[in-house]
Design a protein around this motif. Structure first.
Motif, PDB file in Angstrom:
ATOM      1  N   ALA A 342      65.923  -7.651  69.921  1.00 51.28           N
ATOM      2  CA  ALA A 342      65.133  -8.615  69.144  1.00 51.28           C
ATOM      3  C   ALA A 342      65.122  -8.306  67.656  1.00 51.28           C
ATOM      4  N   VAL A 343      65.486  -7.104  67.232  1.00 51.06           N
ATOM      5  CA  VAL A 343      65.375  -6.707  65.824  1.00 51.06           C
ATOM      6  C   VAL A 343      66.760  -6.441  65.244  1.00 51.06           C
ATOM      7  N   ASP A 344      66.795  -6.365  63.907  1.00 51.13           N
ATOM      8  CA  ASP A 344      68.057  -6.097  63.220  1.00 51.13           C
ATOM      9  C   ASP A 344      68.208  -4.644  62.796  1.00 51.13           C
ATOM     10  N   SER A 345      67.120  -3.903  62.778  1.00 52.92           N
ATOM     11  CA  SER A 345      67.191  -2.497  62.379  1.00 52.92           C
ATOM     12  C   SER A 345      66.106  -1.717  63.109  1.00 52.92           C
ATOM     13  N   GLU A 346      66.262  -0.388  63.115  1.00 54.04           N
ATOM     14  CA  GLU A 346      65.306   0.464  63.818  1.00 54.04           C
ATOM     15  C   GLU A 346      63.927   0.417  63.173  1.00 54.04           C
ATOM     16  N   ALA A 347      63.906   0.171  61.851  1.00 54.65           N
ATOM     17  CA  ALA A 347      62.621   0.119  61.152  1.00 54.65           C
ATOM     18  C   ALA A 347      61.759  -1.045  61.635  1.00 54.65           C
ATOM     19  N   ASP A 348      62.404  -2.109  62.131  1.00 59.11           N
ATOM     20  CA  ASP A 348      61.653  -3.292  62.577  1.00 59.11           C
ATOM     21  C   ASP A 348      61.102  -3.147  63.998  1.00 59.11           C
ATOM     22  N   THR A 349      61.395  -2.029  64.651  1.00 59.35           N
ATOM     23  CA  THR A 349      60.965  -1.883  66.050  1.00 59.35           C
ATOM     24  C   THR A 349      59.490  -1.479  66.189  1.00 59.35           C
ATOM     25  N   GLN A 350      58.898  -1.007  65.083  1.00 60.17           N
ATOM     26  CA  GLN A 350      57.564  -0.427  65.177  1.00 60.17           C
ATOM     27  C   GLN A 350      56.538  -1.395  65.762  1.00 60.17           C
ATOM     28  N   GLN A 351      56.610  -2.658  65.347  1.00 56.34           N
ATOM     29  CA  GLN A 351      55.605  -3.618  65.805  1.00 56.34           C
ATOM     30  C   GLN A 351      55.673  -3.858  67.313  1.00 56.34           C
ATOM     31  N   PHE A 352      56.870  -3.646  67.918  1.00 52.74           N
ATOM     32  CA  PHE A 352      56.996  -3.874  69.363  1.00 52.74           C
ATOM     33  C   PHE A 352      56.892  -2.593  70.186  1.00 52.74           C
ATOM     34  N   MET A 353      56.997  -1.454  69.528  1.00 48.30           N
ATOM     35  CA  MET A 353      56.996  -0.178  70.261  1.00 48.30           C
ATOM     36  C   MET A 353      55.604   0.203  70.768  1.00 48.30           C
ATOM     37  N   LEU A 354      54.570  -0.190  70.022  1.00 46.01           N
ATOM     38  CA  LEU A 354      53.220   0.255  70.382  1.00 46.01           C
ATOM     39  C   LEU A 354      52.811  -0.152  71.800  1.00 46.01           C
ATOM     40  N   PRO A 355      52.990  -1.440  72.190  1.00 45.43           N
ATOM     41  CA  PRO A 355      52.594  -1.811  73.568  1.00 45.43           C
ATOM     42  C   PRO A 355      53.393  -1.084  74.636  1.00 45.43           C
ATOM     43  N   ILE A 356      54.623  -0.673  74.307  1.00 44.27           N
ATOM     44  CA  ILE A 356      55.448   0.035  75.297  1.00 44.27           C
ATOM     45  C   ILE A 356      55.023   1.487  75.435  1.00 44.27           C
ATOM     46  N   THR A 357      54.721   2.106  74.302  1.00 47.08           N
ATOM     47  CA  THR A 357      54.423   3.546  74.328  1.00 47.08           C
ATOM     48  C   THR A 357      52.985   3.854  74.748  1.00 47.08           C
ATOM     49  N   ILE A 358      52.067   2.927  74.545  1.00 44.62           N
ATOM     50  CA  ILE A 358      50.652   3.202  74.867  1.00 44.62           C
ATOM     51  C   ILE A 358      50.469   3.617  76.334  1.00 44.62           C
ATOM     52  N   PRO A 359      51.056   2.903  77.330  1.00 45.41           N
ATOM     53  CA  PRO A 359      50.851   3.332  78.734  1.00 45.41           C
ATOM     54  C   PRO A 359      51.348   4.751  78.998  1.00 45.41           C
ATOM     55  N   LEU A 360      52.485   5.124  78.390  1.00 45.05           N
ATOM     56  CA  LEU A 360      53.016   6.469  78.604  1.00 45.05           C
ATOM     57  C   LEU A 360      52.090   7.518  77.988  1.00 45.05           C
ATOM     58  N   ILE A 361      51.658   7.276  76.752  1.00 42.02           N
ATOM     59  CA  ILE A 361      50.767   8.237  76.092  1.00 42.02           C
ATOM     60  C   ILE A 361      49.422   8.301  76.820  1.00 42.02           C
ATOM     61  N   PHE A 362      48.937   7.144  77.251  1.00 43.70           N
ATOM     62  CA  PHE A 362      47.666   7.105  77.993  1.00 43.70           C
ATOM     63  C   PHE A 362      47.765   7.923  79.289  1.00 43.70           C
ATOM     64  N   ALA A 363      48.910   7.812  79.961  1.00 39.99           N
ATOM     65  CA  ALA A 363      49.107   8.581  81.207  1.00 39.99           C
ATOM     66  C   ALA A 363      49.061  10.078  80.937  1.00 39.99           C
ATOM     67  N   MET A 364      49.676  10.518  79.847  1.00 39.53           N
ATOM     68  CA  MET A 364      49.655  11.945  79.527  1.00 39.53           C
ATOM     69  C   MET A 364      48.251  12.410  79.144  1.00 39.53           C
TER      70      MET A 364
END
Length: 452
Positions: A342-364
């Motif tokens: 969905a993005v053109d560069s790695e810098a643009d991924t931040q807005q979509f990464m949070l919902p993905i990473t929250i469950p993993l961090i919450f589990a830890m």
């Protein structure tokens, strides 16, 4: 299907031939082996030089109470504090222990002056001796109030020692139709946390590789050539599975190489290194105190270690680890691939990464609560929900999980993987050819709803 195989083969061979893969495959086992060997090796190299410590005790309570040992030598000085400090430097003493006089209560504090930071063993020894002496002084004061005769006073002084008791608590698991099974909560906790952290690390590490791979191909426009021959979904699945196999290969090599390095090192330095059973015992005790040692009061340490290890169902743990590692990775890798498309560069991924990473961090974060109550409702639901189950279920399994719950978690995780793959595929097919626009969540929703 043949095209997916070709993509998997391409992704796998391309990545395992990279220098970064070879370097990490060699470096990873070295680092893990070092984590096992270095602490034990350093323990044999602790500072054994003699240390002289001057004691300025204004209370007089601790006179000759601090006994010399193999490396610590105490001697009392009778001067003021400033002079004692000066003498400490000229005499080359390791430290000056100053115990100030108190007017009303017994002293409960002291000060250590030294040119270097005193080590933990020295502080612990002084604290232990002072604490023991103060306890005896308090006990003596209480006994004096009772006005006992000499015989009763001696009996009363021995009461704290005579009532000191160490409780051996052994646990057995009772299952219907099966024999009683001895259990070790501390061992189960260590294995659960270790496997949970491994899955957390690998999902993040290889999931991020999927996302970066998609972004690299999209920005280099190679993707336009590739999708002229294969469907976007086939490309995404081939990339996910190929990188997953790379991860499985690297994990297998890390385990084999780490075990080989540790084994060779132990054989080569057999006389200098503590034996494996002692290391296991020490590591376990460091994590959980002396609980395991208490369990084995009637047995040798070696027997206790082997009995503890044999109580773990490694067949179930290895099977579950491979399953939850693969399906957890596939579930998250699909989401990472969707973000990358969905993005053109790695810098643009931040807005979509949070919902993905929250469950993993919450589990830890929740892991510390799960190990305290692995059968509770929070542990159950988090081990059933697909986004957290790969980590939480692995933490619960060493404690013993009913097969029905394990099967339910696996089925839901597979269903979650299929759903996220379907959703990611619909985002991927549109986003992979979309350039020059920063998509929003609204755009992603529209891409999912597109037909065709």
């Amino acid at each position: 299907m043949n095209k997916i195989k070709l993509i998997i083969q391409r992704e796998y061979l391309t990545r395992v031939r990279k220098k970064s893969f070879i370097v990490m495959t060699i470096l990873g086992p070295l680092l893990m082996a070092a984590m096992m060997i270095v602490p034990a090796f350093l323990a044999t190299m602790s500072d054994t030089s003699d240390r002289k410590i001057a004691v300025l005790d204004e209370t007089g309570i601790f006179y000759n109470k601090l006994q010399n040992d193999e490396h610590l030598q105490f001697y009392h000085v009778h001067t003021d504090l400033n002079t004692a400090k000066e003498n400490m430097k000229t005499n080359g003493d390791y430290a000056l222990l100053y115990i100030p006089k108190t007017e009303v209560a017994l002293p409960t504090s002291a000060i250590i002056y030294s040119e270097k930071q005193p080590n933990l063993d020295t502080k612990s020894y002084i604290r232990r001796i002072m604490g023991k002496e103060i306890e005896e002084q308090k006990l003596l004061l209480q006994i004096n109030k009772l006005k006992l005769d000499e015989a009763d006073r001696e009996i009363a002084m021995d009461i704290p020692i005579s009532i000191k008791t160490s409780i051996n608590l052994t646990t057995y698991k009772l299952s219907e139709g099966e024999a009683e099974q001895k259990t070790y909560t501390e061992i189960a906790m260590v294995i659960g946390i270790f496997t949970g952290i491994l899955i957390y690390f690998f999902i993040f590490f290889f999931g991020a590789q999927v996302m970066r791979g998609v972004i690299e191909e999209k920005t280099s426009r190679i993707i336009e050539v590739i999708i002229s021959s294969v469907k976007p979904f086939q490309l995404m699945m081939g990339k996910i599975v190929g990188i997953g196999l790379v991860g499985l290969t690297q994990l297998s090599l890390w385990i084999v190489l780490t075990a080989s390095i540790v084994g060779v090192f132990q054989i080569a330095f057999k006389d200098k290194m503590p034996n494996q059973s002692a290391m296991v015992m020490n590591n376990t005790q460091m994590v959980q105190g002396n609980a395991l040692a208490e369990v084995s009061s009637d047995e040798s340490d070696l027997t206790a270690v082997f009995e503890a290890i044999s109580s773990i169902n490694f067949g179930i743990i290895i099977f579950a680890f491979i399953f939850f590692f693969l399906t957890g990775y596939l579930l998250y890798a699909a989401l990472f691939a969707a973000v990358g498309s969905a993005v053109d560069s790695e810098a643009d991924t931040q807005q979509f990464m949070l919902p993905i990473t929250i469950p993993l961090i919450f589990a830890m974060i929740m892991a510390q609560f799960i190990i305290r109550d692995p059968e509770g409702p929070v542990a159950f639901w988090l081990s059933i929900i697909p986004l957290t189950s790969p980590i939480i279920m692995m933490i619960r399994i060493p404690f013993g999980v009913p097969y029905t719950e394990l099967a339910l978690s696996m089925v839901l995780l597979v269903a979650g993987f299929l759903f996220t793959t379907w959703m990611a595929g619909r985002i991927y097919r549109t986003g992979i050819l979309m350039y020059g626009k920063k998509p929003s969540y609204k755009d992603l929703y529209k891409w999912i709803k597109y037909k065709g």
